[in-house]
Each structure stands twice: as structure tokens, then as C-alpha cells.
Design a protein around this motif. Structure first.
Motif, PDB file in Angstrom:
ATOM      1  N   ALA A   1     -61.336  50.895 -57.357  1.00 33.29           N
ATOM      2  CA  ALA A   1     -61.896  49.901 -58.275  1.00 33.29           C
ATOM      3  C   ALA A   1     -60.875  48.794 -58.501  1.00 33.29           C
ATOM      4  O   ALA A   1     -59.718  49.058 -58.819  1.00 33.29           O
ATOM      5  CB  ALA A   1     -62.285  50.548 -59.601  1.00 33.29           C
ATOM      6  N   ALA A   2     -61.325  47.552 -58.327  1.00 35.91           N
ATOM      7  CA  ALA A   2     -60.477  46.377 -58.504  1.00 35.91           C
ATOM      8  C   ALA A   2     -60.865  45.659 -59.795  1.00 35.91           C
ATOM      9  O   ALA A   2     -61.967  45.865 -60.323  1.00 35.91           O
ATOM     10  CB  ALA A   2     -60.632  45.430 -57.310  1.00 35.91           C
ATOM     11  N   THR A   3     -59.980  44.814 -60.299  1.00 30.92           N
ATOM     12  CA  THR A   3     -60.301  44.097 -61.531  1.00 30.92           C
ATOM     13  C   THR A   3     -59.483  42.810 -61.656  1.00 30.92           C
ATOM     14  O   THR A   3     -58.467  42.634 -60.982  1.00 30.92           O
ATOM     15  CB  THR A   3     -60.047  44.982 -62.764  1.00 30.92           C
ATOM     16  N   ASN A   4     -59.939  41.955 -62.576  1.00 34.69           N
ATOM     17  CA  ASN A   4     -59.196  40.744 -62.936  1.00 34.69           C
ATOM     18  C   ASN A   4     -59.018  40.621 -64.449  1.00 34.69           C
ATOM     19  O   ASN A   4     -58.681  39.554 -64.959  1.00 34.69           O
ATOM     20  CB  ASN A   4     -59.919  39.494 -62.414  1.00 34.69           C
ATOM     21  N   VAL A   5     -59.247  41.712 -65.195  1.00 31.11           N
ATOM     22  CA  VAL A   5     -59.294  41.607 -66.653  1.00 31.11           C
ATOM     23  C   VAL A   5     -57.984  41.116 -67.272  1.00 31.11           C
ATOM     24  O   VAL A   5     -57.987  40.491 -68.335  1.00 31.11           O
ATOM     25  CB  VAL A   5     -59.698  42.948 -67.311  1.00 31.11           C
ATOM     26  N   GLY A   6     -56.860  41.361 -66.586  1.00 30.05           N
ATOM     27  CA  GLY A   6     -55.573  40.936 -67.135  1.00 30.05           C
ATOM     28  C   GLY A   6     -55.416  39.440 -67.252  1.00 30.05           C
ATOM     29  O   GLY A   6     -54.553  38.946 -67.997  1.00 30.05           O
TER      30      GLY A   6
ATOM     31  N   LYS B   1     -58.778  35.562 -74.010  1.00 28.70           N
ATOM     32  CA  LYS B   1     -59.256  34.284 -73.479  1.00 28.70           C
ATOM     33  C   LYS B   1     -60.721  34.383 -73.040  1.00 28.70           C
ATOM     34  O   LYS B   1     -61.164  35.423 -72.570  1.00 28.70           O
ATOM     35  CB  LYS B   1     -58.390  33.870 -72.283  1.00 28.70           C
ATOM     36  N   PRO B   2     -61.470  33.288 -73.165  1.00 31.40           N
ATOM     37  CA  PRO B   2     -62.851  33.298 -72.680  1.00 31.40           C
ATOM     38  C   PRO B   2     -62.903  33.287 -71.159  1.00 31.40           C
ATOM     39  O   PRO B   2     -61.975  32.819 -70.490  1.00 31.40           O
ATOM     40  CB  PRO B   2     -63.426  32.003 -73.270  1.00 31.40           C
ATOM     41  N   GLY B   3     -63.987  33.801 -70.614  1.00 28.82           N
ATOM     42  CA  GLY B   3     -64.145  33.836 -69.168  1.00 28.82           C
ATOM     43  C   GLY B   3     -64.990  35.023 -68.759  1.00 28.82           C
ATOM     44  O   GLY B   3     -65.668  35.645 -69.592  1.00 28.82           O
ATOM     45  N   LEU B   4     -64.948  35.362 -67.469  1.00 28.20           N
ATOM     46  CA  LEU B   4     -65.726  36.481 -66.940  1.00 28.20           C
ATOM     47  C   LEU B   4     -64.780  37.540 -66.377  1.00 28.20           C
ATOM     48  O   LEU B   4     -64.184  37.360 -65.313  1.00 28.20           O
ATOM     49  CB  LEU B   4     -66.685  36.010 -65.850  1.00 28.20           C
ATOM     50  N   ALA B   5     -64.652  38.652 -67.099  1.00 25.68           N
ATOM     51  CA  ALA B   5     -63.840  39.788 -66.651  1.00 25.68           C
ATOM     52  C   ALA B   5     -64.701  40.695 -65.777  1.00 25.68           C
ATOM     53  O   ALA B   5     -65.842  41.005 -66.131  1.00 25.68           O
ATOM     54  CB  ALA B   5     -63.300  40.560 -67.846  1.00 25.68           C
TER      55      ALA B   5
END
Length: 244
Positions: A182-187, A198-202
Motif C-alpha cells: 500500500a502506497a500513500t501521500n498523506v504526509g 493542509k487541504p488537498g486530497l490524501a
């Protein structure tokens, strides 16, 4: 002015997130005492509340991509902050972890962790955890579910590099189960430290599963390549350029 408002909303969000943990725990406790599986209802309700309130209060939307595993499987996940735990737990039906033994004494959290089948183990004794899990499987007492493990062993800031630990490969080999990376960009939006959200799409993305039976070295090379490549892609999608 906008940054100050985002900080203020972040503080409000964090406060209500921990307050909600207490409220959900109290509300669901009688149900869990009657039916152990209600603990999964509780953690799903709570994690979905956190996702919804993050979107409403701080503009942090979230998305699950890929095929969500629902069978008995190992999930090897990139770990950047508490929010990737929230996303994965909200998505899979029966999440469980190998946790530090001390956490089982944590109020609320420890009790619920044991109810969903988390395995407490002394720090640095994952081999002991594997033996314990295998003994439970042989005895027929292991709770079915999706075992979530973090190959880097800790939270890693967005874009930072940290080696993958061979323990996940040993666990994969000895359990004889498929593994879903599983990969992510939540950081990018929810860092390891600090209060600013911060606002955006995690995004958490479940990648194609790796069948059981690979050698440990081949497995380790594959998960690191696949998880890091996909996480870098997700971070670029979020407007963050990882280190080369």
C-alpha cells in the motif's frame, strides 16, 4: 491570515478527533462486551468520522484506490502519519496490527486493539510475535483479518528515504500469506509532527497483491520498489516533489 485560520481549524480538528475517540469508545463498549466483532464496527465508525471531519474542517479530503483486500492477507504499507492508519483501517473489514506491548495498557485504545486481534509484543521482538501468531494459527485461535505492518518500522516524512526492514519479509515467508503493498501521500498534508493539517486530497492506494512463496530477498526488493515508486507518484500528484 489564511495560514492562521488553517492553524486554528487544525487545532479544532485535532481536539475533536481525540474527543470523538472517547465518545465512540464509550458508545460502543456495551456492544463490544456483548459481541466482540462490534469492535470492528467501532473502529470503522471512528475512522470514517475522522475522514469526514478532516474534509469538513481543514479541507483534507481522502480517497482509497485499488482493490481493497478482504481476505486473510498481509498489508505492507507506507507509513507517513496517523492519517494513513485511519484510511487503511476505514477501508479493510478486519484490520489488525502487531503493536508495542505497552500499548495494551493504554486506556481505551489498548482494550479495543486487543478486541480486534492486535498482537502485543516487546519492542524489538518481532520474531516472538511471528511464533505467537503461528501458534495461534495452529491452535485455531487466531482471528482472521488483514495484518497491517510498516516495512520501514516507523513514520517517514514525505519525500524522506529510510531503509526497509527485513522483518516484514520474514513475516511474509513464515505466515505463507499473500501480501498487498500500500502506497500513500498523506504526509504531504498531515506531517509526522506539528498541528497544521493542509487541504488537498490524501490517498492510500492498494497495489497489486504479491502471491505467497517468494524468497525473502526477492520479496523485499519487490515491495520497496513498488511502494516507493507508487508513493512518489502520489506525492507528485499532490504537488510535492520527492527527493531523487
Amino acid at each position: 491570515m489564511r495560514l492562521a485560520l488553517q492553524y486554528a481549524l487544525s487545532v479544532i480538528f485535532i481536539f475533536q478527533m481525540y474527543l470523538a475517540m472517547l465518545v465512540f469508545a464509550i458508545v460502543y463498549t456495551p456492544l463490544v462486551l456483548l459481541r466482540r466483532d462490534a469492535a470492528f464496527d467501532a473502529v470503522h465508525a471512528y475512522t470514517r468520522w475522522v475522514r469526514a471531519s478532516a474534509a469538513f474542517l481543514v479541507g483534507l479530503r481522502s480517497e482509497i484506490r485499488g482493490e481493497v483486500p478482504t481476505d486473510e492477507v498481509l498489508i505492507a504499507a507506507k507509513h507517513q502519519s496517523f492519517f494513513d492508519i485511519i484510511l487503511i483501517v476505514s477501508a479493510v473489514p478486519r484490520p489488525k496490527f502487531i503493536m508495542k506491548k505497552e500499548l495494551k495498557w493504554a486506556p481505551i485504545l489498548g482494550w479495543y486493539a486487543l478486541k480486534i486481534g492486535c498482537i502485543p509484543v516487546d519492542r524489538g521482538k518481532r520474531a516472538q510475535a511471528v511464533k505467537q501468531m503461528m501458534a495461534q494459527v495452529r491452535a485455531g485461535t487466531a482471528q482472521p483479518g488483514q495484518l497491517i505492518i510498516y516495512p520501514q518500522g516507523t513514520r517517514v516524512a514525505a519525500g524522506a528515504k529510510k531503509p526497509y526492514k527485513v522483518g516484514v519479509g520474514v513475516l511474509y515467508s513464515q505466515l505463507g500469506q499473500d501480501c498487498v503493498p500500500a502506497a500513500t501521500n498523506v504526509g504531504v498534508f498531515w506531517p509526522r509532527h506539528g498541528v497544521l493539517r493542509k487541504p488537498g486530497l490524501a490517498v492510500v492506494e492498494f497495489l497489486p497483491r504479491i502471491g505467497a512463496g517468494l524468497g525473502v530477498d526477492a520479496f523485499m526488493e519487490r515491495i520497496e520498489t513498488e511502494i516507493e515508486t507508487a508513493s512518489d507518484r502520489l506525492m507528485r500528484e499532490a504537488g510535492f516533489e520527492p527527493e531523487a
